[in-house]
Design an enzyme around this catalytic site. Structure first.
Site, PDB file in Angstrom:
ATOM      1  N   LEU A 194       0.807  -1.220   0.000  1.00 33.88           N
ATOM      2  CA  LEU A 194       0.000   0.000   0.000  1.00 33.88           C
ATOM      3  C   LEU A 194       0.842   1.273   0.000  1.00 33.88           C
ATOM      4  O   LEU A 194       1.943   1.311   0.557  1.00 33.88           O
ATOM      5  CB  LEU A 194      -0.917   0.001   1.218  1.00 33.88           C
ATOM      6  N   HIS A 195       0.303   2.301  -0.637  1.00 31.03           N
ATOM      7  CA  HIS A 195       0.900   3.634  -0.615  1.00 31.03           C
ATOM      8  C   HIS A 195      -0.199   4.638  -0.288  1.00 31.03           C
ATOM      9  O   HIS A 195      -1.364   4.253  -0.093  1.00 31.03           O
ATOM     10  CB  HIS A 195       1.596   3.932  -1.949  1.00 31.03           C
ATOM     11  N   GLY A 208      -1.937   6.501  -2.015  1.00 35.85           N
ATOM     12  CA  GLY A 208      -3.122   6.420  -2.878  1.00 35.85           C
ATOM     13  C   GLY A 208      -4.149   5.450  -2.295  1.00 35.85           C
ATOM     14  O   GLY A 208      -5.334   5.770  -2.177  1.00 35.85           O
ATOM     15  N   HIS A 209      -3.673   4.259  -1.892  1.00 33.59           N
ATOM     16  CA  HIS A 209      -4.591   3.285  -1.279  1.00 33.59           C
ATOM     17  C   HIS A 209      -5.194   3.856   0.010  1.00 33.59           C
ATOM     18  O   HIS A 209      -6.379   3.673   0.281  1.00 33.59           O
ATOM     19  CB  HIS A 209      -3.842   1.997  -0.905  1.00 33.59           C
ATOM     20  N   LYS A 264      -6.639   6.580 -11.047  1.00 37.58           N
ATOM     21  CA  LYS A 264      -5.392   6.375 -11.801  1.00 37.58           C
ATOM     22  C   LYS A 264      -5.576   5.237 -12.796  1.00 37.58           C
ATOM     23  O   LYS A 264      -5.112   5.305 -13.921  1.00 37.58           O
ATOM     24  CB  LYS A 264      -4.221   6.066 -10.860  1.00 37.58           C
ATOM     25  N   ASP A 265      -6.303   4.198 -12.369  1.00 35.91           N
ATOM     26  CA  ASP A 265      -6.639   3.098 -13.287  1.00 35.91           C
ATOM     27  C   ASP A 265      -7.998   3.422 -13.916  1.00 35.91           C
ATOM     28  O   ASP A 265      -9.010   2.795 -13.595  1.00 35.91           O
ATOM     29  CB  ASP A 265      -6.707   1.783 -12.515  1.00 35.91           C
ATOM     30  N   GLN A 284      -9.868   0.627 -15.672  1.00 33.22           N
ATOM     31  CA  GLN A 284     -10.370  -0.356 -14.703  1.00 33.22           C
ATOM     32  C   GLN A 284     -11.663   0.154 -14.061  1.00 33.22           C
ATOM     33  O   GLN A 284     -12.649  -0.580 -13.935  1.00 33.22           O
ATOM     34  CB  GLN A 284      -9.310  -0.603 -13.625  1.00 33.22           C
ATOM     35  N   VAL A 328      -3.515  10.059  -6.394  1.00 32.18           N
ATOM     36  CA  VAL A 328      -2.604  10.717  -5.443  1.00 32.18           C
ATOM     37  C   VAL A 328      -1.207  10.724  -6.065  1.00 32.18           C
ATOM     38  O   VAL A 328      -0.759   9.700  -6.597  1.00 32.18           O
ATOM     39  CB  VAL A 328      -2.604   9.984  -4.081  1.00 32.18           C
ATOM     40  N   ARG A 355       4.103  -0.205  -8.241  1.00 37.02           N
ATOM     41  CA  ARG A 355       5.179  -0.565  -9.180  1.00 37.02           C
ATOM     42  C   ARG A 355       6.285   0.486  -9.230  1.00 37.02           C
ATOM     43  O   ARG A 355       7.351   0.222  -9.792  1.00 37.02           O
ATOM     44  CB  ARG A 355       4.619  -0.796 -10.586  1.00 37.02           C
TER      45      ARG A 355
HETATM   46  O1  PAF Z   1      -6.427  -2.002  -8.739  1.00 39.30           O
HETATM   47  C1  PAF Z   1      -6.050  -3.056  -8.200  1.00 39.30           C
HETATM   48  O2  PAF Z   1      -5.238  -3.055  -7.279  1.00 39.30           O
HETATM   49  C2  PAF Z   1      -6.575  -4.392  -8.723  1.00 39.30           C
HETATM   50  O3  PAF Z   1      -6.727  -4.371 -10.098  1.00 39.30           O
HETATM   51  C3  PAF Z   1      -7.872  -4.839  -8.034  1.00 39.30           C
HETATM   52  C4  PAF Z   1      -9.011  -3.871  -8.284  1.00 39.30           C
HETATM   53  C5  PAF Z   1      -7.625  -4.954  -6.528  1.00 39.30           C
HETATM   54  C6  PAF Z   1      -8.283  -6.215  -8.562  1.00 39.30           C
HETATM   55  O4  PAF Z   1      -7.310  -7.170  -8.353  1.00 39.30           O
END
Ligand code: PAF
Length: 281
Positions: free
Chosen positions: A33-34, A36-37, A149-150, A153, A176, A187
């Protein structure tokens, strides 16, 4: 804070929480985690009575030759950060329980994955949609928070939730950034000091395009060329894509005459970085 690793235990816990009429906020993560999380957890905390954070490095969203084995992991540190952020449950399922032998059911979207990251990662969003569906069925949240950011997704999950009638509110939380503009990502830890400098080219190219747009340049070919030149002026960068597209369909736009998404993916050394921004004409 409780740590739950067994699917049935998590389901029973969530069922009991729901029976008490308490709402569940959910933040799915792959750990390491960073900030952002932590901002996603903070957001979920404001929206729900109980906050569940999952940590699971999902094998089905990694393609062959990608970084599944190398993906950074530090569970004790993650648990401590989540505790400090005030979450209630950490859910850490085992791969063998989520994907038992003979697993064969996947969730696949037809159109959104055909763009942007889906071009070079053709099975990625199938893996994401599948694991998020499974996690939703286990955690049973009322609201789930994902990072912008994603962007693709988030678009995939919003579409899936609508198409499959999940009764879950999806929240997109702002990206963030480090003080110098680099979007936070687990990453980033792969980058050497020199590569980290090259990583700044993503945010700088977004800012450059925003500036050019302000000066009246609306032709996306021209804008993408300027962004690409900026990125290529940094060492060890290899562009996967630079796209200016419709934020809903992710289809390319020839001209910016309405809010548009600029999204890009760049390999810096071996590390693939992504970033994006909404451009307003
Ligand atoms: O964004 C992520 O970290 C992943 O793609 C997720 C949503 C946890 C699904 O594995």
């Amino acid at each position: 804070m409780e740590i739950i690793s067994i699917v049935k235990q998590m389901q029973t816990h969530s069922e009991q929480t729901r029976q008490l009429d308490h709402t569940i906020g959910f933040v799915p993560t792959m750990g390491f985690l960073h900030e952002g999380h932590l901002s996603l957890i903070h957001d979920a905390r404001k929206r729900a009575d109980e906050v569940v954070v999952s940590i699971f490095v999902n094998p089905t969203q990694f393609g062959p030759g990608e970084d599944l084995e190398a993906y950074p992991r530090d569970l004790p540190r993650d648990i401590e950060l989540i505790r400090q952020e005030g979450a209630d449950i950490v859910f850490t399922p085992k791969p063998e329980e989520l994907y038992p032998k003979n697993f064969q059911t996947f969730v696949e979207l037809e159109k959104l994955p055909a763009h942007l990251c889906g071009i070079s990662r053709p099975t990625h969003f199938r893996g994401v949609a599948t694991v998020v569906t499974k996690l939703f069925n286990i955690v049973k949240p009322h609201v789930a928070v994902f990072g912008q950011k994603d962007f693709q997704q988030l678009a995939v999950i919003r579409r899936m939730v609508q198409d499959l009638n999940f009764d879950i509110e999806i929240i997109g939380a702002p990206t963030v950034r480090e003080p110098d503009g680099l979007a936070m990502s687990s990453r980033n830890t792969y980058l050497t000091n020199e590569q980290r400098v090259s990583g700044l080219s993503l945010y700088q190219s977004l800012q450059k395009v925003q500036e050019l747009l302000k000066n009246g340049i609306k032709n996306t070919e021209e804008l993408i060329k300027a962004a690409s030149e900026l990125i290529q002026s940094y060492p060890e960068t290899q562009i996967d894509y630079v796209s200016i597209c419709d934020p809903d369909t992710l289809e390319d736009l020839p001209i910016i005459d309405r809010p548009a998404l600029m999204a890009l993916a760049v390999k810096v050394g071996k590390t693939r970085l992504i970033d994006n921004m909404i451009l307003n004409p």
